[in-house]
Design a protein around this motif. Structure first.
Motif, PDB file in Angstrom:
ATOM      1  N   ARG A 268      -2.134   6.156   2.747  1.00 57.95           N
ATOM      2  CA  ARG A 268      -2.910   5.707   3.898  1.00 57.95           C
ATOM      3  C   ARG A 268      -4.368   5.712   3.486  1.00 57.95           C
ATOM      4  O   ARG A 268      -4.861   6.696   2.936  1.00 57.95           O
ATOM      5  CB  ARG A 268      -2.681   6.628   5.093  1.00 57.95           C
ATOM      6  CG  ARG A 268      -1.325   6.357   5.714  1.00 57.95           C
ATOM      7  CD  ARG A 268      -1.120   6.957   7.108  1.00 57.95           C
ATOM      8  NE  ARG A 268      -2.286   7.373   7.835  1.00 57.95           N
ATOM      9  CZ  ARG A 268      -2.423   8.607   8.347  1.00 57.95           C
ATOM     10  NH1 ARG A 268      -1.505   9.513   8.124  1.00 57.95           N
ATOM     11  NH2 ARG A 268      -3.481   8.921   9.057  1.00 57.95           N
ATOM     12  N   PRO A 269      -5.087   4.602   3.705  1.00 53.74           N
ATOM     13  CA  PRO A 269      -6.446   4.493   3.142  1.00 53.74           C
ATOM     14  C   PRO A 269      -7.342   5.687   3.438  1.00 53.74           C
ATOM     15  O   PRO A 269      -8.064   6.135   2.573  1.00 53.74           O
ATOM     16  CB  PRO A 269      -6.974   3.214   3.770  1.00 53.74           C
ATOM     17  CG  PRO A 269      -5.753   2.400   4.028  1.00 53.74           C
ATOM     18  CD  PRO A 269      -4.670   3.367   4.370  1.00 53.74           C
TER      19      PRO A 269
ATOM     20  N   LEU B  35     -14.198  -0.382   0.270  1.00 51.15           N
ATOM     21  CA  LEU B  35     -12.841  -0.775   0.690  1.00 51.15           C
ATOM     22  C   LEU B  35     -12.887  -1.492   2.041  1.00 51.15           C
ATOM     23  O   LEU B  35     -12.268  -2.558   2.221  1.00 51.15           O
ATOM     24  CB  LEU B  35     -11.972   0.486   0.761  1.00 51.15           C
ATOM     25  CG  LEU B  35     -10.472   0.328   0.932  1.00 51.15           C
ATOM     26  CD1 LEU B  35      -9.873  -0.558  -0.153  1.00 51.15           C
ATOM     27  CD2 LEU B  35      -9.811   1.719   0.885  1.00 51.15           C
TER      28      LEU B  35
ATOM     29  N   LEU C  48      -8.217   2.917  -6.588  1.00 55.19           N
ATOM     30  CA  LEU C  48      -7.501   1.850  -5.871  1.00 55.19           C
ATOM     31  C   LEU C  48      -6.300   1.389  -6.699  1.00 55.19           C
ATOM     32  O   LEU C  48      -5.217   1.140  -6.151  1.00 55.19           O
ATOM     33  CB  LEU C  48      -8.428   0.659  -5.594  1.00 55.19           C
ATOM     34  CG  LEU C  48      -9.634   0.882  -4.683  1.00 55.19           C
ATOM     35  CD1 LEU C  48     -10.371  -0.433  -4.455  1.00 55.19           C
ATOM     36  CD2 LEU C  48      -9.227   1.502  -3.357  1.00 55.19           C
TER      37      LEU C  48
ATOM     38  N   ILE D 162      -3.570  -0.239  -4.081  1.00 53.01           N
ATOM     39  CA  ILE D 162      -4.224  -0.853  -2.920  1.00 53.01           C
ATOM     40  C   ILE D 162      -4.857  -2.180  -3.318  1.00 53.01           C
ATOM     41  O   ILE D 162      -5.666  -2.247  -4.241  1.00 53.01           O
ATOM     42  CB  ILE D 162      -5.283   0.106  -2.338  1.00 53.01           C
ATOM     43  CG1 ILE D 162      -4.587   1.322  -1.739  1.00 53.01           C
ATOM     44  CG2 ILE D 162      -6.134  -0.609  -1.280  1.00 53.01           C
ATOM     45  CD1 ILE D 162      -5.531   2.380  -1.228  1.00 53.01           C
ATOM     46  N   GLU D 163      -4.475  -3.226  -2.593  1.00 50.77           N
ATOM     47  CA  GLU D 163      -5.109  -4.540  -2.761  1.00 50.77           C
ATOM     48  C   GLU D 163      -6.189  -4.692  -1.714  1.00 50.77           C
ATOM     49  O   GLU D 163      -6.108  -4.105  -0.641  1.00 50.77           O
ATOM     50  CB  GLU D 163      -4.074  -5.641  -2.521  1.00 50.77           C
ATOM     51  CG  GLU D 163      -3.136  -5.891  -3.655  1.00 50.77           C
ATOM     52  CD  GLU D 163      -2.310  -7.160  -3.379  1.00 50.77           C
ATOM     53  OE1 GLU D 163      -2.022  -7.439  -2.202  1.00 50.77           O
ATOM     54  OE2 GLU D 163      -1.974  -7.844  -4.357  1.00 50.77           O
ATOM     55  N   THR D 164      -7.167  -5.515  -2.032  1.00 47.29           N
ATOM     56  CA  THR D 164      -8.191  -5.818  -1.027  1.00 47.29           C
ATOM     57  C   THR D 164      -8.199  -7.322  -0.779  1.00 47.29           C
ATOM     58  O   THR D 164      -7.724  -8.106  -1.599  1.00 47.29           O
ATOM     59  CB  THR D 164      -9.593  -5.379  -1.503  1.00 47.29           C
ATOM     60  OG1 THR D 164      -9.857  -5.969  -2.790  1.00 47.29           O
ATOM     61  CG2 THR D 164      -9.681  -3.873  -1.607  1.00 47.29           C
TER      62      THR D 164
ATOM     63  N   ASN E 211     -12.126  -5.602   2.686  1.00 46.89           N
ATOM     64  CA  ASN E 211     -11.020  -6.043   3.537  1.00 46.89           C
ATOM     65  C   ASN E 211     -11.499  -6.820   4.763  1.00 46.89           C
ATOM     66  O   ASN E 211     -10.716  -7.172   5.615  1.00 46.89           O
ATOM     67  CB  ASN E 211     -10.171  -4.832   3.970  1.00 46.89           C
ATOM     68  CG  ASN E 211      -9.218  -4.429   2.853  1.00 46.89           C
ATOM     69  OD1 ASN E 211      -8.726  -5.279   2.109  1.00 46.89           O
ATOM     70  ND2 ASN E 211      -8.967  -3.134   2.734  1.00 46.89           N
TER      71      ASN E 211
ATOM     72  N   MET F 168       0.842  -1.201   0.000  1.00 40.94           N
ATOM     73  CA  MET F 168       0.000   0.000   0.000  1.00 40.94           C
ATOM     74  C   MET F 168       0.875   1.248   0.000  1.00 40.94           C
ATOM     75  O   MET F 168       1.886   1.311   0.679  1.00 40.94           O
ATOM     76  CB  MET F 168      -0.867   0.050   1.259  1.00 40.94           C
ATOM     77  CG  MET F 168      -2.096  -0.817   1.168  1.00 40.94           C
ATOM     78  SD  MET F 168      -3.183  -0.475   2.557  1.00 40.94           S
ATOM     79  CE  MET F 168      -4.128  -1.974   2.565  1.00 40.94           C
TER      80      MET F 168
ATOM     81  N   LEU G 162      -7.241   8.554   1.070  1.00 36.32           N
ATOM     82  CA  LEU G 162      -7.530   8.263  -0.337  1.00 36.32           C
ATOM     83  C   LEU G 162      -8.758   9.034  -0.821  1.00 36.32           C
ATOM     84  O   LEU G 162      -9.794   9.042  -0.167  1.00 36.32           O
ATOM     85  CB  LEU G 162      -7.794   6.760  -0.448  1.00 36.32           C
ATOM     86  CG  LEU G 162      -7.724   6.125  -1.823  1.00 36.32           C
ATOM     87  CD1 LEU G 162      -6.310   6.168  -2.365  1.00 36.32           C
ATOM     88  CD2 LEU G 162      -8.225   4.682  -1.731  1.00 36.32           C
TER      89      LEU G 162
END
Ligand SMILES: [Zn+2]
Length: 415
Positions: free
Chosen positions: A4-5, A410, A113, A118-120, A414, A1, A8
């Motif tokens: 920071r989510p 998101l 994403l 960013i992976e989920t 997750n 990542m 986003l």
């Protein structure tokens, strides 16, 4: 990542440019769009959408009802996906935003994403539901209804438009009769962003509505059986004019809506087909399409009782016979507390004001509540005008909803 989510945010310019590109396909008479399901414009929009999805690295599949699914893999691809989307078809006189906001908002969240690397945990799938509007093939929300097991596939493929063309034939003609089975697979959750199509958010200047449920809606087609006779030769007391029966029924339906207006009820007649619909001959049959809605299930059930009585009276007065040829319902379904919670948390984290509200319109999300946890987000549209070429919204009224959608999806993906 990388990012920071919680920092986003979507790419606003890219998102709005993508919306504008959709607004060029199937233009309306004076403004807006007229992009009926399975027409040539729908095909052109689908082709463009599929191209955008492939460019974003998504795997595209089309099911046998013509709904398009675009999958972004997760770390654990054995897990059911989080589904996000809405519809790209429009009413005959529509704006650029109804349904489209939710599909292209979903695309933008995936592009964002991707940009951020960013992976989920779970896969995310974007969906364009076919024939949400029902403007050409009744009833509305047809393909999501098959996906959720509400409608049968063969029945849905056999629906006809006013020219007598079937859904199945038209789907093949535009090249979107896909090989994937319709539904029958697990979905972790479904999120749909949509314009409100009512005036509340715009009037209160609140950018996000958290939809907690719908107006309970009962829709039906009433078949009216009369008898052909000479327009001059038949005395008044022997007439069985199906069109007159339809007229009495429509007036009674409208009065029903007015009686329930103080508590938020409403009633609508939208379409009438008459045979033979010619001069000099009394109509033998009529088919009236109508619905009525109420904020509560108890309320709509009371309306139904009164409607049934009104139908008997209208039939007696016109000396015709009436029957419910088809019926559908939506809006009773409950949205999921956890998904609603994710939307609220996302709005809180992003410091975006939101309120809870009911949806007055029908949405594919209602069907999805039957098979997975589901929630909806509303964005304001100008004065609540919709199903009208003057439907419009400011870009800055669209961005908060897409950002909230992204963070809710998101978080769910997750989980
Ligand atoms: Zn819509």
């Amino acid at each position: 990542m990388t990012a920071r989510p919680n920092e986003l945010r979507i790419n606003e310019q890219r998102f709005w440019d993508t919306m504008a590109r959709s607004g060029e396909i199937g233009k309306g008479r004076t403004a807006g769009l007229s992009r009926l399901a399975l027409g040539d414009d729908d095909k052109q929009m689908r082709d463009l959408f599929v191209g955008w999805c492939r460019d974003a690295g998504l795997e595209v599949t089309v099911d046998a009802m013509g709904s398009i699914f675009a999958r972004r893999p997760g770390r654990d691809n054995g897990l059911p996906p989080v589904l996000v989307g809405s519809h790209l078809d429009t009413q005959i006189a529509a704006g650029n935003y109804d349904g489209i906001l939710g599909v292209l908002g979903g695309l933008e969240l995936i592009r964002t994403l991707n940009d951020a690397g960013i992976e989920t945990r779970r896969p995310i799938e974007l969906v364009d539901w076919a024939n949400e509007e029902g403007a050409r093939f009744n009833p509305p929300m047809l393909a999501s209804g098959v996906f959720a097991g509400v409608n049968k596939l063969d029945w849905a493929l056999g629906r006809t438009d006013l020219q007598g063309k079937t859904y199945g034939e038209e789907l093949k003609r535009i090249g979107y009769a896909g090989p994937a089975p319709v539904g029958g697979r697990p979905v972790d959750a479904y999120f749909e962003l949509h314009i409100e199509q009512g005036p509340i958010l715009d009037a209160r200047k609140i950018p996000v509505g958290v939809v907690v449920g719908g107006y309970a809606t009962r829709g039906m087609r009433i078949r009216i059986h009369g008898e052909c006779a000479h327009a001059g030769g038949a005395a008044m007391d022997v007439r069985k004019n199906a069109l007159v029966g339809a007229a009495y029924l429509i007036v009674a339906l409208n009065e029903l809506g007015w009686r329930y207006h103080p508590e938020g009820g409403r009633s609508t007649a939208v379409q009438i087909e008459v045979w033979p619909n010619l001069t000099g001959i009394l109509p033998e049959s009529a088919l009236v399409t109508l619905d009525f809605r109420h904020p509560t299930v108890a309320g709509v059930e009371k309306m139904k009782t009164e409607f049934d009585a009104a139908m008997v009276q209208a039939a007696e007065r016109a000396q015709v016979r009436m029957e419910i040829a088809e019926a559908w319902r939506f809006g009773d379904e409950a949205f999921d507390k956890d998904c609603i919670g994710l939307i609220k948390s996302a709005a809180d984290e992003l410091k975006i004001p939101c309120i809870e509200m009911l949806s007055q319109a029908g949405h594919d999300a209602y069907n999805m509540t039957r098979i997975c946890p589901t929630a909806m987000i509303f964005a304001p549209c100008d004065k609540g005008i919709s199903h009208n070429e003057n439907e419009t919204m400011a870009p800055e009224d669209a961005y908060p909803g897409v950002n909230v959608l992204m963070h809710a999806v998101l978080a769910r993906a997750n989980r």
